[in-house]
Design a protein around this motif. Structure first.
Motif, PDB file in Angstrom:
ATOM      1  N   VAL A   1      -6.468   7.716 -10.590  1.00  0.00           N
ATOM      2  CA  VAL A   1      -6.880   6.315 -10.751  1.00  0.00           C
ATOM      3  C   VAL A   1      -5.666   5.392 -10.601  1.00  0.00           C
ATOM      4  O   VAL A   1      -5.728   4.348  -9.948  1.00  0.00           O
ATOM      5  N   THR A   2      -4.543   5.803 -11.205  1.00  0.00           N
ATOM      6  CA  THR A   2      -3.334   4.977 -11.185  1.00  0.00           C
ATOM      7  C   THR A   2      -2.763   4.846  -9.770  1.00  0.00           C
ATOM      8  O   THR A   2      -2.349   3.765  -9.358  1.00  0.00           O
ATOM      9  N   VAL A   3      -2.798   5.968  -9.015  1.00  0.00           N
ATOM     10  CA  VAL A   3      -2.282   5.926  -7.641  1.00  0.00           C
ATOM     11  C   VAL A   3      -3.148   5.008  -6.772  1.00  0.00           C
ATOM     12  O   VAL A   3      -2.651   4.288  -5.919  1.00  0.00           O
ATOM     13  N   SER A   4      -4.464   5.011  -7.025  1.00  0.00           N
ATOM     14  CA  SER A   4      -5.348   4.242  -6.139  1.00  0.00           C
ATOM     15  C   SER A   4      -5.880   2.955  -6.762  1.00  0.00           C
ATOM     16  O   SER A   4      -6.739   2.302  -6.181  1.00  0.00           O
ATOM     17  N   SER A   5      -5.353   2.559  -7.945  1.00  0.00           N
ATOM     18  CA  SER A   5      -5.900   1.365  -8.615  1.00  0.00           C
ATOM     19  C   SER A   5      -5.761   0.110  -7.757  1.00  0.00           C
ATOM     20  O   SER A   5      -6.614  -0.782  -7.799  1.00  0.00           O
ATOM     21  N   ALA A   6      -4.697   0.044  -6.933  1.00  0.00           N
ATOM     22  CA  ALA A   6      -4.530  -1.129  -6.071  1.00  0.00           C
ATOM     23  C   ALA A   6      -5.742  -1.318  -5.156  1.00  0.00           C
ATOM     24  O   ALA A   6      -6.107  -2.446  -4.818  1.00  0.00           O
ATOM     25  N   LEU A   7      -6.386  -0.199  -4.776  1.00  0.00           N
ATOM     26  CA  LEU A   7      -7.551  -0.295  -3.878  1.00  0.00           C
ATOM     27  C   LEU A   7      -8.700  -1.074  -4.512  1.00  0.00           C
ATOM     28  O   LEU A   7      -9.463  -1.740  -3.815  1.00  0.00           O
ATOM     29  N   ILE A   8      -8.815  -0.984  -5.848  1.00  0.00           N
ATOM     30  CA  ILE A   8      -9.868  -1.750  -6.539  1.00  0.00           C
ATOM     31  C   ILE A   8      -9.601  -3.238  -6.315  1.00  0.00           C
ATOM     32  O   ILE A   8     -10.508  -4.015  -5.989  1.00  0.00           O
TER      33      ILE A   8
ATOM     34  N   THR B   1       0.827  -1.214   0.000  1.00  0.00           N
ATOM     35  CA  THR B   1       0.000   0.000   0.000  1.00  0.00           C
ATOM     36  C   THR B   1       0.858   1.260   0.000  1.00  0.00           C
ATOM     37  O   THR B   1       0.466   2.264  -0.572  1.00  0.00           O
ATOM     38  N   ALA B   2       2.037   1.207   0.647  1.00  0.00           N
ATOM     39  CA  ALA B   2       2.837   2.436   0.797  1.00  0.00           C
ATOM     40  C   ALA B   2       3.913   2.615  -0.269  1.00  0.00           C
ATOM     41  O   ALA B   2       4.442   3.705  -0.422  1.00  0.00           O
ATOM     42  N   VAL B   3       4.229   1.563  -1.030  1.00  0.00           N
ATOM     43  CA  VAL B   3       5.326   1.665  -2.009  1.00  0.00           C
ATOM     44  C   VAL B   3       5.005   2.754  -3.048  1.00  0.00           C
ATOM     45  O   VAL B   3       5.890   3.449  -3.537  1.00  0.00           O
ATOM     46  N   ILE B   4       3.727   2.946  -3.320  1.00  0.00           N
ATOM     47  CA  ILE B   4       3.293   3.934  -4.325  1.00  0.00           C
ATOM     48  C   ILE B   4       3.657   5.361  -3.891  1.00  0.00           C
ATOM     49  O   ILE B   4       3.878   6.229  -4.732  1.00  0.00           O
ATOM     50  N   SER B   5       3.759   5.593  -2.557  1.00  0.00           N
ATOM     51  CA  SER B   5       4.003   6.968  -2.088  1.00  0.00           C
ATOM     52  C   SER B   5       5.345   7.508  -2.598  1.00  0.00           C
ATOM     53  O   SER B   5       5.459   8.685  -2.924  1.00  0.00           O
ATOM     54  N   GLY B   6       6.365   6.638  -2.690  1.00  0.00           N
ATOM     55  CA  GLY B   6       7.665   7.101  -3.175  1.00  0.00           C
ATOM     56  C   GLY B   6       7.736   7.149  -4.685  1.00  0.00           C
ATOM     57  O   GLY B   6       8.493   7.919  -5.271  1.00  0.00           O
ATOM     58  N   ALA B   7       6.913   6.310  -5.345  1.00  0.00           N
ATOM     59  CA  ALA B   7       7.003   6.178  -6.797  1.00  0.00           C
ATOM     60  C   ALA B   7       6.000   7.063  -7.536  1.00  0.00           C
ATOM     61  O   ALA B   7       6.102   7.252  -8.745  1.00  0.00           O
ATOM     62  N   GLU B   8       5.052   7.614  -6.767  1.00  0.00           N
ATOM     63  CA  GLU B   8       3.903   8.303  -7.376  1.00  0.00           C
ATOM     64  C   GLU B   8       4.299   9.420  -8.343  1.00  0.00           C
ATOM     65  O   GLU B   8       3.804   9.485  -9.465  1.00  0.00           O
ATOM     66  N   LYS B   9       5.246  10.270  -7.936  1.00  0.00           N
ATOM     67  CA  LYS B   9       5.626  11.401  -8.797  1.00  0.00           C
ATOM     68  C   LYS B   9       6.327  10.926 -10.079  1.00  0.00           C
ATOM     69  O   LYS B   9       6.144  11.494 -11.161  1.00  0.00           O
ATOM     70  N   SER B  10       7.138   9.855  -9.969  1.00  0.00           N
ATOM     71  CA  SER B  10       7.834   9.314 -11.147  1.00  0.00           C
ATOM     72  C   SER B  10       6.868   8.655 -12.118  1.00  0.00           C
ATOM     73  O   SER B  10       7.018   8.775 -13.342  1.00  0.00           O
TER      74      SER B  10
END
Length: 459
Positions: A53-60, A26-35
Protein backbone atom coordinates in the motif's frame (compact mmCIF):
# COMPACT_ATOMS: atom_id res chain seq x y z
CA UNK A 1 4.46 28.43 -41.66
CA UNK A 2 4.27 31.64 -39.72
CA UNK A 3 4.90 30.12 -36.30
CA UNK A 4 7.15 31.88 -33.89
CA UNK A 5 9.12 28.73 -33.23
CA UNK A 6 11.21 29.90 -30.30
CA UNK A 7 8.18 31.12 -28.31
CA UNK A 8 6.28 27.87 -28.92
CA UNK A 9 9.27 25.76 -27.86
CA UNK A 10 9.94 27.79 -24.71
CA UNK A 11 6.29 27.48 -23.60
CA UNK A 12 6.28 23.74 -24.41
CA UNK A 13 9.55 23.09 -22.55
CA UNK A 14 8.32 24.83 -19.41
CA UNK A 15 5.03 22.89 -19.55
CA UNK A 16 6.90 19.59 -20.00
CA UNK A 17 8.65 20.20 -16.65
CA UNK A 18 5.27 19.06 -15.32
CA UNK A 19 5.84 15.79 -17.18
CA UNK A 20 9.38 15.56 -15.80
CA UNK A 21 8.00 15.91 -12.25
CA UNK A 22 5.35 13.28 -13.06
CA UNK A 23 8.14 10.82 -14.01
CA UNK A 24 10.34 11.89 -11.10
CA UNK A 25 7.59 11.49 -8.54
CA UNK A 26 6.44 8.07 -9.81
CA UNK A 27 9.98 6.64 -9.96
CA UNK A 28 11.57 8.17 -6.82
CA UNK A 29 9.94 5.39 -4.75
CA UNK A 30 11.94 2.72 -6.64
CA UNK A 31 15.21 3.74 -4.94
CA UNK A 32 13.65 4.44 -1.55
CA UNK A 33 11.30 1.46 -1.37
CA UNK A 34 13.60 -0.94 0.52
CA UNK A 35 14.60 1.75 3.07
CA UNK A 36 10.97 2.72 3.66
CA UNK A 37 10.29 -0.97 4.29
CA UNK A 38 13.13 -1.15 6.83
CA UNK A 39 12.40 2.20 8.52
CA UNK A 40 8.59 2.30 8.68
CA UNK A 41 7.34 -1.26 8.09
CA UNK A 42 9.76 -3.91 9.42
CA UNK A 43 10.82 -1.82 12.43
CA UNK A 44 7.19 -2.00 13.62
CA UNK A 45 6.62 -5.59 12.50
CA UNK A 46 3.93 -4.55 9.99
CA UNK A 47 2.60 -6.69 7.13
CA UNK A 48 3.84 -6.89 3.54
CA UNK A 49 0.32 -5.75 2.56
CA UNK A 50 1.01 -2.37 4.25
CA UNK A 51 4.35 -2.23 2.43
CA UNK A 52 2.51 -2.71 -0.88
CA UNK A 53 0.00 0.00 0.00
CA UNK A 54 2.83 2.38 0.94
CA UNK A 55 4.74 1.78 -2.30
CA UNK A 56 1.63 2.42 -4.41
CA UNK A 57 -0.21 4.99 -2.25
CA UNK A 58 0.76 7.77 -4.68
CA UNK A 59 -1.41 6.02 -7.29
CA UNK A 60 -4.50 6.70 -5.16
CA UNK A 61 -3.61 10.39 -5.40
CA UNK A 62 -3.07 10.02 -9.17
CA UNK A 63 -6.61 8.70 -9.67
CA UNK A 64 -7.98 11.58 -7.53
CA UNK A 65 -5.87 14.19 -9.32
CA UNK A 66 -6.93 12.91 -12.73
CA UNK A 67 -10.59 12.93 -11.69
CA UNK A 68 -10.58 16.52 -10.38
CA UNK A 69 -8.38 17.87 -13.20
CA UNK A 70 -11.43 18.79 -15.30
CA UNK A 71 -12.98 20.95 -12.58
CA UNK A 72 -9.68 22.64 -11.75
CA UNK A 73 -8.57 23.32 -15.34
CA UNK A 74 -12.06 24.66 -16.25
CA UNK A 75 -12.42 26.93 -13.23
CA UNK A 76 -8.84 28.19 -12.73
CA UNK A 77 -7.55 27.79 -16.29
CA UNK A 78 -4.87 25.44 -17.65
CA UNK A 79 -1.91 27.56 -16.50
CA UNK A 80 -3.04 27.95 -12.88
CA UNK A 81 -3.93 24.25 -12.76
CA UNK A 82 -0.29 23.47 -13.59
CA UNK A 83 0.90 25.90 -10.88
CA UNK A 84 -1.33 24.04 -8.37
CA UNK A 85 0.21 20.73 -9.51
CA UNK A 86 3.70 22.18 -9.03
CA UNK A 87 2.88 23.34 -5.48
CA UNK A 88 1.55 19.85 -4.67
CA UNK A 89 4.82 18.31 -5.96
CA UNK A 90 6.78 20.69 -3.73
CA UNK A 91 4.70 19.93 -0.60
CA UNK A 92 4.95 16.20 -1.27
CA UNK A 93 8.75 16.36 -1.70
CA UNK A 94 9.26 18.28 1.56
CA UNK A 95 6.71 16.18 3.48
CA UNK A 96 7.77 12.72 2.24
CA UNK A 97 11.39 13.57 3.03
CA UNK A 98 10.52 14.85 6.50
CA UNK A 99 7.20 13.23 7.54
CA UNK A 100 7.89 14.03 11.23
CA UNK A 101 7.38 17.77 10.56
CA UNK A 102 5.34 19.42 13.40
CA UNK A 103 3.68 16.28 14.80
CA UNK A 104 6.24 13.53 15.32
CA UNK A 105 9.61 13.01 16.95
CA UNK A 106 12.46 12.55 14.48
CA UNK A 107 13.81 9.01 14.24
CA UNK A 108 10.92 7.32 16.06
CA UNK A 109 8.88 5.24 13.58
CA UNK A 110 5.20 4.87 14.47
CA UNK A 111 1.91 3.96 12.81
CA UNK A 112 0.96 7.64 12.76
CA UNK A 113 4.21 8.46 10.99
CA UNK A 114 3.49 5.80 8.36
CA UNK A 115 0.06 7.36 7.66
CA UNK A 116 1.65 10.82 7.52
CA UNK A 117 4.22 9.58 4.98
CA UNK A 118 1.41 8.05 2.90
CA UNK A 119 -0.55 11.29 3.15
CA UNK A 120 2.36 13.24 1.61
CA UNK A 121 2.79 10.61 -1.11
CA UNK A 122 -0.92 10.90 -1.95
CA UNK A 123 -0.57 14.72 -2.13
CA UNK A 124 2.23 14.19 -4.67
CA UNK A 125 0.02 11.69 -6.49
CA UNK A 126 -2.73 14.30 -6.83
CA UNK A 127 -0.07 16.55 -8.41
CA UNK A 128 0.90 13.74 -10.81
CA UNK A 129 -2.75 13.08 -11.73
CA UNK A 130 -3.33 16.79 -12.36
CA UNK A 131 -0.13 17.22 -14.37
CA UNK A 132 -0.78 14.06 -16.41
CA UNK A 133 -4.12 15.48 -17.56
CA UNK A 134 -3.32 19.18 -17.84
CA UNK A 135 0.20 19.13 -19.41
CA UNK A 136 -0.90 17.42 -22.67
CA UNK A 137 -4.06 19.58 -22.71
CA UNK A 138 -2.06 22.79 -22.24
CA UNK A 139 0.50 21.89 -24.93
CA UNK A 140 -2.22 20.58 -27.28
CA UNK A 141 -4.22 23.81 -26.96
CA UNK A 142 -1.17 26.02 -27.64
CA UNK A 143 0.58 24.00 -30.38
CA UNK A 144 0.00 24.67 -34.10
CA UNK A 145 -1.67 21.69 -35.85
CA UNK A 146 1.30 20.65 -37.99
CA UNK A 147 3.70 20.16 -35.04
CA UNK A 148 1.20 19.35 -32.29
CA UNK A 149 1.97 15.63 -32.25
CA UNK A 150 5.67 16.31 -31.84
CA UNK A 151 5.15 18.85 -29.04
CA UNK A 152 2.69 16.72 -27.02
CA UNK A 153 5.07 13.73 -27.44
CA UNK A 154 7.79 15.84 -25.81
CA UNK A 155 5.73 15.55 -22.62
CA UNK A 156 6.14 11.74 -22.67
CA UNK A 157 9.86 12.25 -23.32
CA UNK A 158 10.00 14.48 -20.23
CA UNK A 159 8.22 11.79 -18.14
CA UNK A 160 10.72 9.10 -19.21
CA UNK A 161 13.61 11.55 -18.77
CA UNK A 162 12.36 12.40 -15.24
CA UNK A 163 12.42 8.67 -14.40
CA UNK A 164 15.95 8.33 -15.76
CA UNK A 165 17.15 11.42 -13.83
CA UNK A 166 15.79 10.08 -10.54
CA UNK A 167 17.41 6.66 -11.09
CA UNK A 168 20.77 8.48 -11.27
CA UNK A 169 19.93 10.81 -8.34
CA UNK A 170 18.94 7.85 -6.12
CA UNK A 171 22.04 5.96 -7.18
CA UNK A 172 24.20 9.04 -6.46
CA UNK A 173 22.69 9.49 -2.97
CA UNK A 174 23.13 5.81 -2.06
CA UNK A 175 26.55 5.34 -3.68
CA UNK A 176 29.26 4.49 -1.15
CA UNK A 177 26.95 4.87 1.86
CA UNK A 178 26.15 2.20 4.46
CA UNK A 179 22.74 0.51 4.35
CA UNK A 180 22.11 1.85 7.85
CA UNK A 181 22.67 5.45 6.70
CA UNK A 182 20.41 4.97 3.66
CA UNK A 183 17.67 3.39 5.80
CA UNK A 184 17.76 6.27 8.30
CA UNK A 185 18.63 9.31 6.17
CA UNK A 186 19.31 8.47 2.53
CA UNK A 187 15.69 7.89 1.50
CA UNK A 188 14.81 11.35 2.89
CA UNK A 189 17.25 13.04 0.48
CA UNK A 190 15.75 11.05 -2.40
CA UNK A 191 12.30 12.55 -1.76
CA UNK A 192 13.65 16.02 -0.87
CA UNK A 193 15.59 16.22 -4.15
CA UNK A 194 12.28 16.64 -5.99
CA UNK A 195 11.79 20.05 -4.33
CA UNK A 196 14.37 21.56 -6.72
CA UNK A 197 12.63 20.82 -10.08
CA UNK A 198 9.24 21.50 -8.44
CA UNK A 199 10.27 25.01 -7.36
CA UNK A 200 11.70 25.82 -10.81
CA UNK A 201 8.47 24.62 -12.46
CA UNK A 202 6.18 26.73 -10.22
CA UNK A 203 8.26 29.88 -10.71
CA UNK A 204 8.50 29.51 -14.51
CA UNK A 205 4.77 28.75 -14.95
CA UNK A 206 3.97 32.22 -13.54
CA UNK A 207 5.56 33.70 -16.69
CA UNK A 208 3.71 31.45 -19.17
CA UNK A 209 0.58 32.45 -21.12
CA UNK A 210 -2.89 30.91 -20.64
CA UNK A 211 -4.03 28.81 -23.63
CA UNK A 212 -5.94 30.70 -26.36
CA UNK A 213 -8.74 28.08 -26.33
CA UNK A 214 -9.36 28.60 -22.62
CA UNK A 215 -9.28 32.42 -23.03
CA UNK A 216 -11.80 32.24 -25.89
CA UNK A 217 -13.96 29.98 -23.73
CA UNK A 218 -13.89 32.76 -21.09
CA UNK A 219 -14.88 35.36 -23.75
CA UNK A 220 -11.43 37.00 -23.52
CA UNK A 221 -11.01 37.21 -27.29
CA UNK A 222 -8.42 40.03 -27.31
CA UNK A 223 -6.07 38.10 -25.05
CA UNK A 224 -6.68 34.89 -27.03
CA UNK A 225 -5.89 36.68 -30.31
CA UNK A 226 -2.72 38.19 -28.85
CA UNK A 227 -1.37 34.74 -27.94
CA UNK A 228 -2.53 33.14 -31.22
CA UNK A 229 -0.75 35.92 -33.13
CA UNK A 230 2.41 35.31 -31.12
CA UNK A 231 2.15 31.58 -31.89
CA UNK A 232 1.00 31.59 -35.53
CA UNK A 233 1.38 35.07 -37.02
CA UNK A 234 -1.37 37.67 -37.61
CA UNK A 235 -3.40 36.13 -40.48
CA UNK A 236 -3.35 32.55 -39.23
CA UNK A 237 -4.04 33.76 -35.67
CA UNK A 238 -7.28 35.47 -36.73
CA UNK A 239 -8.33 32.44 -38.75
CA UNK A 240 -7.80 30.06 -35.82
CA UNK A 241 -9.65 32.38 -33.41
CA UNK A 242 -12.73 32.44 -35.66
CA UNK A 243 -12.57 28.60 -35.87
CA UNK A 244 -12.37 28.38 -32.07
CA UNK A 245 -15.31 30.81 -31.67
CA UNK A 246 -17.26 28.77 -34.21
CA UNK A 247 -16.67 25.55 -32.31
CA UNK A 248 -17.73 27.19 -29.04
CA UNK A 249 -20.86 28.72 -30.61
CA UNK A 250 -22.08 25.40 -32.04
CA UNK A 251 -25.44 24.18 -30.79
CA UNK A 252 -24.31 21.79 -28.07
CA UNK A 253 -23.96 23.18 -24.56
CA UNK A 254 -20.88 21.21 -23.68
CA UNK A 255 -22.61 18.36 -21.89
CA UNK A 256 -20.27 15.41 -21.76
CA UNK A 257 -22.17 13.29 -24.31
CA UNK A 258 -23.15 16.15 -26.63
CA UNK A 259 -20.89 14.67 -29.33
CA UNK A 260 -22.12 11.13 -28.76
CA UNK A 261 -20.76 8.43 -26.49
CA UNK A 262 -18.21 7.01 -28.94
CA UNK A 263 -15.63 9.78 -28.45
CA UNK A 264 -15.68 9.29 -24.66
CA UNK A 265 -15.46 5.48 -25.01
CA UNK A 266 -12.52 5.79 -27.43
CA UNK A 267 -10.72 8.08 -24.92
CA UNK A 268 -11.29 5.66 -22.04
CA UNK A 269 -10.24 2.61 -24.08
CA UNK A 270 -7.05 4.34 -25.28
CA UNK A 271 -6.19 4.87 -21.60
CA UNK A 272 -7.08 1.35 -20.52
CA UNK A 273 -5.18 -0.37 -23.34
CA UNK A 274 -2.11 1.80 -22.66
CA UNK A 275 -2.00 0.14 -19.21
CA UNK A 276 -3.39 -3.35 -19.94
CA UNK A 277 -0.49 -4.13 -22.30
CA UNK A 278 1.56 -4.33 -19.09
CA UNK A 279 4.09 -1.52 -19.50
CA UNK A 280 4.14 -0.36 -15.90
CA UNK A 281 4.87 -3.87 -14.76
CA UNK A 282 7.97 -3.74 -16.97
CA UNK A 283 8.92 -0.31 -15.53
CA UNK A 284 8.03 -0.70 -11.82
CA UNK A 285 9.26 -4.24 -11.43
CA UNK A 286 12.20 -4.14 -13.88
CA UNK A 287 14.97 -4.94 -11.34
CA UNK A 288 12.86 -7.76 -9.85
CA UNK A 289 12.06 -9.18 -13.29
CA UNK A 290 15.76 -9.24 -14.22
CA UNK A 291 16.69 -10.77 -10.86
CA UNK A 292 14.07 -13.50 -11.26
CA UNK A 293 15.55 -14.16 -14.70
CA UNK A 294 18.91 -14.84 -13.10
CA UNK A 295 20.71 -11.50 -13.15
CA UNK A 296 22.79 -10.56 -10.10
CA UNK A 297 21.60 -7.62 -7.95
CA UNK A 298 24.09 -5.10 -9.43
CA UNK A 299 23.49 -6.34 -12.98
CA UNK A 300 19.73 -5.95 -12.57
CA UNK A 301 20.17 -2.27 -11.67
CA UNK A 302 22.41 -1.84 -14.72
CA UNK A 303 19.82 -3.52 -16.95
CA UNK A 304 17.21 -1.10 -15.59
CA UNK A 305 19.40 1.82 -16.74
CA UNK A 306 19.79 0.13 -20.17
CA UNK A 307 15.98 -0.05 -20.34
CA UNK A 308 15.77 3.61 -19.35
CA UNK A 309 18.04 4.52 -22.27
CA UNK A 310 16.03 2.34 -24.70
CA UNK A 311 12.90 4.19 -23.50
CA UNK A 312 14.47 7.57 -24.23
CA UNK A 313 15.76 6.60 -27.70
CA UNK A 314 12.46 5.13 -28.92
CA UNK A 315 10.39 7.99 -27.50
CA UNK A 316 12.55 10.23 -29.72
CA UNK A 317 11.62 7.99 -32.69
CA UNK A 318 7.94 8.73 -31.95
CA UNK A 319 8.59 12.48 -31.63
CA UNK A 320 10.33 12.53 -35.03
CA UNK A 321 7.65 10.50 -36.88
CA UNK A 322 4.26 11.25 -35.29
CA UNK A 323 3.48 14.29 -37.49
CA UNK A 324 4.86 12.61 -40.65
CA UNK A 325 3.40 9.09 -40.47
CA UNK A 326 0.33 9.83 -38.39
CA UNK A 327 -0.99 8.43 -35.11
CA UNK A 328 -2.71 5.22 -36.28
CA UNK A 329 0.20 3.61 -38.19
CA UNK A 330 2.51 4.18 -35.22
CA UNK A 331 0.03 2.72 -32.71
CA UNK A 332 -0.69 -0.38 -34.81
CA UNK A 333 3.03 -0.99 -35.50
CA UNK A 334 3.77 -0.61 -31.78
CA UNK A 335 0.97 -3.03 -30.82
CA UNK A 336 2.37 -5.70 -33.17
CA UNK A 337 5.89 -5.22 -31.77
CA UNK A 338 4.62 -5.47 -28.18
CA UNK A 339 2.61 -8.61 -28.99
CA UNK A 340 5.70 -10.27 -30.51
CA UNK A 341 7.81 -9.32 -27.46
CA UNK A 342 5.33 -10.44 -24.81
CA UNK A 343 4.27 -13.69 -26.55
CA UNK A 344 7.95 -14.62 -27.00
CA UNK A 345 8.66 -13.91 -23.29
CA UNK A 346 5.60 -15.98 -22.39
CA UNK A 347 6.83 -18.91 -24.53
CA UNK A 348 10.32 -18.70 -22.93
CA UNK A 349 8.74 -18.61 -19.45
CA UNK A 350 6.62 -21.71 -20.19
CA UNK A 351 9.77 -23.50 -21.46
CA UNK A 352 11.77 -22.35 -18.40
CA UNK A 353 14.36 -20.75 -20.69
CA UNK A 354 15.96 -17.73 -19.02
CA UNK A 355 18.77 -15.70 -20.49
CA UNK A 356 19.85 -13.19 -23.09
CA UNK A 357 16.83 -13.97 -25.30
CA UNK A 358 14.47 -12.81 -22.53
CA UNK A 359 16.30 -9.48 -22.21
CA UNK A 360 16.18 -9.01 -26.01
CA UNK A 361 12.41 -9.56 -26.13
CA UNK A 362 11.82 -7.27 -23.12
CA UNK A 363 13.70 -4.58 -25.08
CA UNK A 364 11.66 -5.35 -28.26
CA UNK A 365 8.50 -4.97 -26.18
CA UNK A 366 9.55 -1.77 -24.37
CA UNK A 367 10.94 -0.13 -27.53
CA UNK A 368 7.66 -0.89 -29.37
CA UNK A 369 5.66 0.69 -26.54
CA UNK A 370 7.88 3.78 -26.31
CA UNK A 371 7.63 4.58 -30.03
CA UNK A 372 3.85 4.17 -30.02
CA UNK A 373 1.46 3.83 -27.09
CA UNK A 374 3.71 5.68 -24.63
CA UNK A 375 3.58 9.10 -26.25
CA UNK A 376 0.82 8.72 -28.87
CA UNK A 377 -1.90 7.79 -26.37
CA UNK A 378 -1.32 11.17 -24.65
CA UNK A 379 -1.25 12.96 -28.02
CA UNK A 380 -4.64 11.49 -28.97
CA UNK A 381 -6.18 12.21 -25.55
CA UNK A 382 -5.11 15.85 -25.98
CA UNK A 383 -6.53 15.98 -29.52
CA UNK A 384 -9.66 13.92 -30.01
CA UNK A 385 -12.07 15.74 -27.65
CA UNK A 386 -14.02 18.78 -28.89
CA UNK A 387 -13.19 22.15 -27.23
CA UNK A 388 -16.35 22.34 -25.13
CA UNK A 389 -15.96 18.99 -23.41
CA UNK A 390 -12.16 18.66 -23.50
CA UNK A 391 -11.37 19.30 -19.83
CA UNK A 392 -14.17 17.00 -18.55
CA UNK A 393 -13.42 14.24 -21.06
CA UNK A 394 -9.65 14.28 -20.44
CA UNK A 395 -10.33 14.07 -16.69
CA UNK A 396 -12.38 10.89 -17.22
CA UNK A 397 -9.81 9.34 -19.57
CA UNK A 398 -6.90 10.11 -17.24
CA UNK A 399 -8.70 8.85 -14.12
CA UNK A 400 -9.47 5.63 -16.05
CA UNK A 401 -5.79 5.39 -16.96
CA UNK A 402 -4.59 5.66 -13.36
CA UNK A 403 -7.25 3.20 -12.18
CA UNK A 404 -6.11 0.73 -14.86
CA UNK A 405 -2.48 1.36 -13.85
CA UNK A 406 -3.33 0.61 -10.21
CA UNK A 407 -5.21 -2.55 -11.22
CA UNK A 408 -2.42 -3.92 -13.46
CA UNK A 409 0.39 -3.07 -11.00
CA UNK A 410 -1.38 -4.64 -8.03
CA UNK A 411 -2.51 -7.82 -9.85
CA UNK A 412 0.97 -8.53 -11.23
CA UNK A 413 2.50 -10.25 -8.14
CA UNK A 414 -0.45 -12.68 -7.60
CA UNK A 415 -0.68 -13.40 -11.36
CA UNK A 416 3.04 -14.21 -11.42
CA UNK A 417 2.62 -16.59 -8.48
CA UNK A 418 -0.12 -18.35 -10.43
CA UNK A 419 1.75 -18.55 -13.78
CA UNK A 420 4.51 -16.32 -15.12
CA UNK A 421 4.06 -17.57 -18.70
CA UNK A 422 0.31 -16.97 -18.44
CA UNK A 423 0.85 -13.43 -17.12
CA UNK A 424 3.02 -12.43 -20.09
CA UNK A 425 0.62 -14.15 -22.48
CA UNK A 426 -2.23 -12.01 -21.06
CA UNK A 427 -0.28 -8.81 -21.86
CA UNK A 428 0.51 -10.21 -25.33
CA UNK A 429 -3.20 -10.83 -26.05
CA UNK A 430 -4.01 -7.28 -24.82
CA UNK A 431 -1.41 -5.95 -27.30
CA UNK A 432 -3.19 -7.75 -30.18
CA UNK A 433 -6.59 -6.40 -29.04
CA UNK A 434 -5.15 -2.88 -28.81
CA UNK A 435 -4.14 -3.06 -32.51
CA UNK A 436 -7.66 -4.15 -33.56
CA UNK A 437 -9.21 -1.38 -31.44
CA UNK A 438 -7.05 1.33 -33.08
CA UNK A 439 -7.69 -0.01 -36.57
CA UNK A 440 -11.47 -0.12 -36.08
CA UNK A 441 -12.29 2.79 -33.76
CA UNK A 442 -9.61 5.48 -33.58
CA UNK A 443 -9.70 8.38 -36.11
CA UNK A 444 -6.48 9.79 -37.63
CA UNK A 445 -5.80 13.29 -36.24
CA UNK A 446 -2.54 14.14 -38.05
CA UNK A 447 -2.40 17.75 -39.28
CA UNK A 448 -5.98 18.60 -38.28
CA UNK A 449 -6.66 21.62 -36.08
CA UNK A 450 -8.45 20.86 -32.80
CA UNK A 451 -11.53 22.54 -34.32
CA UNK A 452 -11.48 20.33 -37.45
CA UNK A 453 -11.48 17.32 -35.11
CA UNK A 454 -14.99 18.22 -33.96
CA UNK A 455 -16.41 17.35 -37.39
CA UNK A 456 -15.24 13.75 -36.91
CA UNK A 457 -17.65 13.36 -33.96
CA UNK A 458 -20.54 15.71 -34.77
CA UNK A 459 -23.52 13.42 -35.26
Amino acid sequence: MGHHKSFIYIVTLVATLGGLLFGYDTAVISGAEKSIQAYLIDSQGLSSFLHGVTVSSALIGCILGGAISGVISSSLGRRKALIVAGILFLLSALGSGNPEFLFFEKGVPSMGLLWMFNFYRIVGGIGVGLASAVCPMYIGEIAPADIRGKLVSLNQFAIIFGMLVVYFVNWGIADGQTTEWINNFGWRYMFLSEAIPATIFVVLMFFMPETPRYLAFQQKDDKALKILTKLNGVEKGREILSEIKGSLASTSKGELFSYGKVVIIVGILLSIFQQFVGINVALYYAPRIFESMGAAKDASMLQTIIMGLVNVVFTVVAIMTVDKWGRKPLLITGSIGMAIGMIAISYLAFQDIIGMATLVFIIVYTASFMMSWGPICWVLIAEIFPNKIRSQAIAIAVAAQWAANFFISSTYPPMMEFSSGGTYLFYGIMSILSAIFVWKMVPETKGKTLEEMENVWVK
